[in-house]
Design a protein around this motif. Sequence first.
Motif, PDB file in Angstrom:
ATOM      1  N   ILE A  93       9.811  22.175   8.840  1.00 13.95           N
ATOM      2  CA  ILE A  93      10.147  21.310   9.875  1.00 13.95           C
ATOM      3  C   ILE A  93      10.934  20.011   9.547  1.00 13.95           C
ATOM      4  CG2 ILE A  93       9.425  20.265  12.191  1.00 13.95           C
ATOM      5  CD1 ILE A  93       6.916  22.151  12.006  1.00 13.95           C
ATOM      6  N   MET A  94      12.124  19.688   9.990  1.00  8.54           N
ATOM      7  CA  MET A  94      12.723  18.731   9.733  1.00  8.54           C
ATOM      8  C   MET A  94      12.580  17.701  10.962  1.00  8.54           C
ATOM      9  SD  MET A  94      15.967  20.271   7.731  1.00  8.54           S
ATOM     10  CE  MET A  94      16.025  19.860   5.984  1.00  8.54           C
ATOM     11  N   ILE A  95      11.985  16.380  10.512  1.00  4.85           N
ATOM     12  CA  ILE A  95      11.656  15.560  11.793  1.00  4.85           C
ATOM     13  C   ILE A  95      12.596  14.294  11.505  1.00  4.85           C
ATOM     14  CG2 ILE A  95       9.899  14.371  12.897  1.00  4.85           C
ATOM     15  CD1 ILE A  95       7.804  16.214  11.903  1.00  4.85           C
ATOM     16  N   GLY A  96      13.222  14.116  12.768  1.00  5.68           N
ATOM     17  CA  GLY A  96      14.269  12.897  12.815  1.00  5.68           C
ATOM     18  C   GLY A  96      13.784  11.796  13.536  1.00  5.68           C
ATOM     19  N   THR A  97      14.058  10.662  13.464  1.00  9.00           N
ATOM     20  CA  THR A  97      13.647   9.314  14.498  1.00  9.00           C
ATOM     21  C   THR A  97      14.570   8.388  14.325  1.00  9.00           C
ATOM     22  OG1 THR A  97      11.909   8.408  15.304  1.00  9.00           O
ATOM     23  CG2 THR A  97      11.837   8.837  12.935  1.00  9.00           C
ATOM     24  N   PRO A  98      14.730   7.681  15.048  1.00 13.20           N
ATOM     25  CA  PRO A  98      15.340   6.074  14.765  1.00 13.20           C
ATOM     26  C   PRO A  98      14.023   5.551  14.376  1.00 13.20           C
ATOM     27  CG  PRO A  98      15.186   6.637  17.244  1.00 13.20           C
ATOM     28  CD  PRO A  98      14.838   7.830  16.459  1.00 13.20           C
ATOM     29  N   VAL A  99      14.444   4.235  13.637  1.00 13.54           N
ATOM     30  CA  VAL A  99      13.385   3.475  13.178  1.00 13.54           C
ATOM     31  C   VAL A  99      13.161   2.406  14.264  1.00 13.54           C
ATOM     32  CG1 VAL A  99      12.472   1.518  11.716  1.00 13.54           C
ATOM     33  CG2 VAL A  99      13.775   3.650  10.767  1.00 13.54           C
ATOM     34  N   TRP A 100      12.054   2.357  15.017  1.00 13.64           N
ATOM     35  CA  TRP A 100      11.740   1.339  16.164  1.00 13.64           C
ATOM     36  C   TRP A 100      10.624   0.508  15.649  1.00 13.64           C
ATOM     37  CZ3 TRP A 100      11.835   3.717  21.840  1.00 13.64           C
ATOM     38  CH2 TRP A 100      13.062   3.937  22.322  1.00 13.64           C
ATOM     39  N   ALA A 101      10.759  -0.637  15.442  1.00 14.06           N
ATOM     40  CA  ALA A 101       9.598  -1.840  15.258  1.00 14.06           C
ATOM     41  C   ALA A 101       8.983  -1.203  13.776  1.00 14.06           C
ATOM     42  CB  ALA A 101       8.620  -1.830  16.619  1.00 14.06           C
ATOM     43  N   SER A 137       8.571   1.726  12.777  1.00 11.38           N
ATOM     44  CA  SER A 137       7.968   2.984  12.774  1.00 11.38           C
ATOM     45  C   SER A 137       8.715   4.001  13.323  1.00 11.38           C
ATOM     46  CB  SER A 137       6.851   2.583  13.620  1.00 11.38           C
ATOM     47  OG  SER A 137       5.756   3.644  13.624  1.00 11.38           O
ATOM     48  N   TYR A 138       8.294   5.159  13.941  1.00 16.13           N
ATOM     49  CA  TYR A 138       9.035   6.115  14.325  1.00 16.13           C
ATOM     50  C   TYR A 138       8.836   5.843  15.856  1.00 16.13           C
ATOM     51  CZ  TYR A 138       4.226   8.243  13.977  1.00 16.13           C
ATOM     52  OH  TYR A 138       2.843   8.193  14.062  1.00 16.13           O
ATOM     53  N   ALA A 139       9.693   6.662  16.669  1.00 15.66           N
ATOM     54  CA  ALA A 139       9.908   6.598  17.972  1.00 15.66           C
ATOM     55  C   ALA A 139       8.880   7.124  18.423  1.00 15.66           C
ATOM     56  CB  ALA A 139      11.322   6.678  18.535  1.00 15.66           C
ATOM     57  N   PRO A 140       8.308   6.429  19.954  1.00 18.11           N
ATOM     58  CA  PRO A 140       7.148   7.266  20.704  1.00 18.11           C
ATOM     59  C   PRO A 140       7.575   8.744  20.976  1.00 18.11           C
ATOM     60  CG  PRO A 140       7.672   4.935  21.430  1.00 18.11           C
ATOM     61  CD  PRO A 140       8.767   5.267  20.488  1.00 18.11           C
ATOM     62  N   PRO A 141       8.376   9.205  21.484  1.00 20.75           N
ATOM     63  CA  PRO A 141       8.818  10.511  21.488  1.00 20.75           C
ATOM     64  C   PRO A 141       8.295  11.613  20.303  1.00 20.75           C
ATOM     65  CG  PRO A 141      10.654   9.500  22.445  1.00 20.75           C
ATOM     66  CD  PRO A 141       9.880   8.384  21.414  1.00 20.75           C
ATOM     67  N   VAL A 142       8.512  10.938  19.215  1.00 20.79           N
ATOM     68  CA  VAL A 142       8.006  11.668  18.020  1.00 20.79           C
ATOM     69  C   VAL A 142       6.833  11.727  17.787  1.00 20.79           C
ATOM     70  CG1 VAL A 142       8.309  11.980  15.403  1.00 20.79           C
ATOM     71  CG2 VAL A 142      10.323  11.343  16.837  1.00 20.79           C
ATOM     72  N   GLY A 193      18.825  -1.310   9.267  1.00 17.73           N
ATOM     73  CA  GLY A 193      18.916  -2.110   8.003  1.00 17.73           C
ATOM     74  C   GLY A 193      17.563  -2.271   7.252  1.00 17.73           C
ATOM     75  N   ASN A 194      16.362  -2.082   8.398  1.00 19.39           N
ATOM     76  CA  ASN A 194      15.172  -2.069   7.428  1.00 19.39           C
ATOM     77  C   ASN A 194      14.040  -1.505   8.157  1.00 19.39           C
ATOM     78  OD1 ASN A 194      13.839  -4.070   9.376  1.00 19.39           O
ATOM     79  ND2 ASN A 194      15.451  -5.339   8.699  1.00 19.39           N
ATOM     80  N   GLY A 195      13.011  -0.955   7.402  1.00 15.38           N
ATOM     81  CA  GLY A 195      11.896  -0.342   7.900  1.00 15.38           C
ATOM     82  C   GLY A 195      11.717   1.103   8.071  1.00 15.38           C
ATOM     83  N   ALA A 196      12.718   1.776   7.093  1.00 15.14           N
ATOM     84  CA  ALA A 196      12.899   3.169   6.918  1.00 15.14           C
ATOM     85  C   ALA A 196      11.406   3.767   6.007  1.00 15.14           C
ATOM     86  CB  ALA A 196      14.095   3.923   6.616  1.00 15.14           C
ATOM     87  N   GLU A 197      11.623   2.827   4.964  1.00 17.22           N
ATOM     88  CA  GLU A 197      10.377   3.360   4.206  1.00 17.22           C
ATOM     89  C   GLU A 197       8.817   3.235   5.022  1.00 17.22           C
ATOM     90  OE1 GLU A 197      10.299   1.258   0.414  1.00 17.22           O
ATOM     91  OE2 GLU A 197      12.300   2.255   0.057  1.00 17.22           O
ATOM     92  N   LYS A 198       8.664   2.333   5.570  1.00 12.34           N
ATOM     93  CA  LYS A 198       7.576   2.087   6.377  1.00 12.34           C
ATOM     94  C   LYS A 198       7.236   3.195   7.458  1.00 12.34           C
ATOM     95  CE  LYS A 198       5.654  -1.771   8.898  1.00 12.34           C
ATOM     96  NZ  LYS A 198       5.837  -3.059   9.293  1.00 12.34           N
ATOM     97  N   CYS A 199       8.271   3.580   8.224  1.00 11.10           N
ATOM     98  CA  CYS A 199       8.770   4.533   9.099  1.00 11.10           C
ATOM     99  C   CYS A 199       8.156   5.878   8.646  1.00 11.10           C
ATOM    100  CB  CYS A 199      10.044   4.685   9.685  1.00 11.10           C
ATOM    101  SG  CYS A 199      10.262   6.173  10.755  1.00 11.10           S
ATOM    102  N   PHE A 200       8.544   6.170   7.344  1.00  6.50           N
ATOM    103  CA  PHE A 200       8.341   7.530   6.566  1.00  6.50           C
ATOM    104  C   PHE A 200       7.048   7.486   6.041  1.00  6.50           C
ATOM    105  CE2 PHE A 200      13.044   7.879   4.947  1.00  6.50           C
ATOM    106  CZ  PHE A 200      13.106   8.627   6.101  1.00  6.50           C
ATOM    107  N   ALA A 201       6.343   6.177   5.719  1.00  5.20           N
ATOM    108  CA  ALA A 201       4.897   6.300   5.468  1.00  5.20           C
ATOM    109  C   ALA A 201       3.974   6.438   6.365  1.00  5.20           C
ATOM    110  CB  ALA A 201       4.601   4.785   4.794  1.00  5.20           C
TER     111      ALA A 201
END
Length: 159
Positions: free
Chosen positions: A74-82, A84-89, A111-119
Amino acid sequence: MSTLVVYFSFDGNTKFIAEKIAETISADVIELNTSKKYPTQGFRKYFWGGKSVIFGEKPKLTNEDIDLSRYETIMIGTPVWAGSYAPPVKSFISQYKIHGKRIALFASHGGNGAEKCFARLKEALPDNQFIGETAYVEPKKSPEESSAKALRWAKGLTL
Ligand SMILES: Cc1cc2nc3c(=O)[nH]c(=O)nc-3n(C[C@H](O)[C@H](O)[C@H](O)COP(=O)(O)O)c2cc1C
């Protein structure tokens, strides 16, 4: 066993990447939809979206039931929001008890937050094997470069 690309996208960036990835590896693709509508413009958009993340909201998905047993990956995609990952995810993860899958993550951001989002996604998906992750800064602004990067990434995964 096949692969599912599942994603949420508010402004089309994550959708752009999701479609490129799905096309590259001939995967099924599902866009997560909710009945909750976020404001689409200006400060209110960031305020309501950010608030929704901070309060851990899980808006109800309007998608038909997804049969995840058909998929090994399963490949899961999201925009970074605050950061983190977006609420629908979050709703998707909470609704489907996902375990024993191979999971790849992708995200769009400003520009920032992707690593935190993935974590955070990994934390929310214990008992799965993570096989890759990739992030894009506003990919619709550089479509050729971003789709080339997505294509390389998807082809490089061992599926
Ligand atoms: C509510 C909200 C919060 C956001 N928070 C971040 C953030 O923390 N870091 C960041 O780099 N971009 C942030 N962004 C920008 C989006 O991640 C970026 O525009 C992304 O490409 C949007 O993807 P989409 O078009 O698939 O919705 C935020 C956008 C919104 C609407």
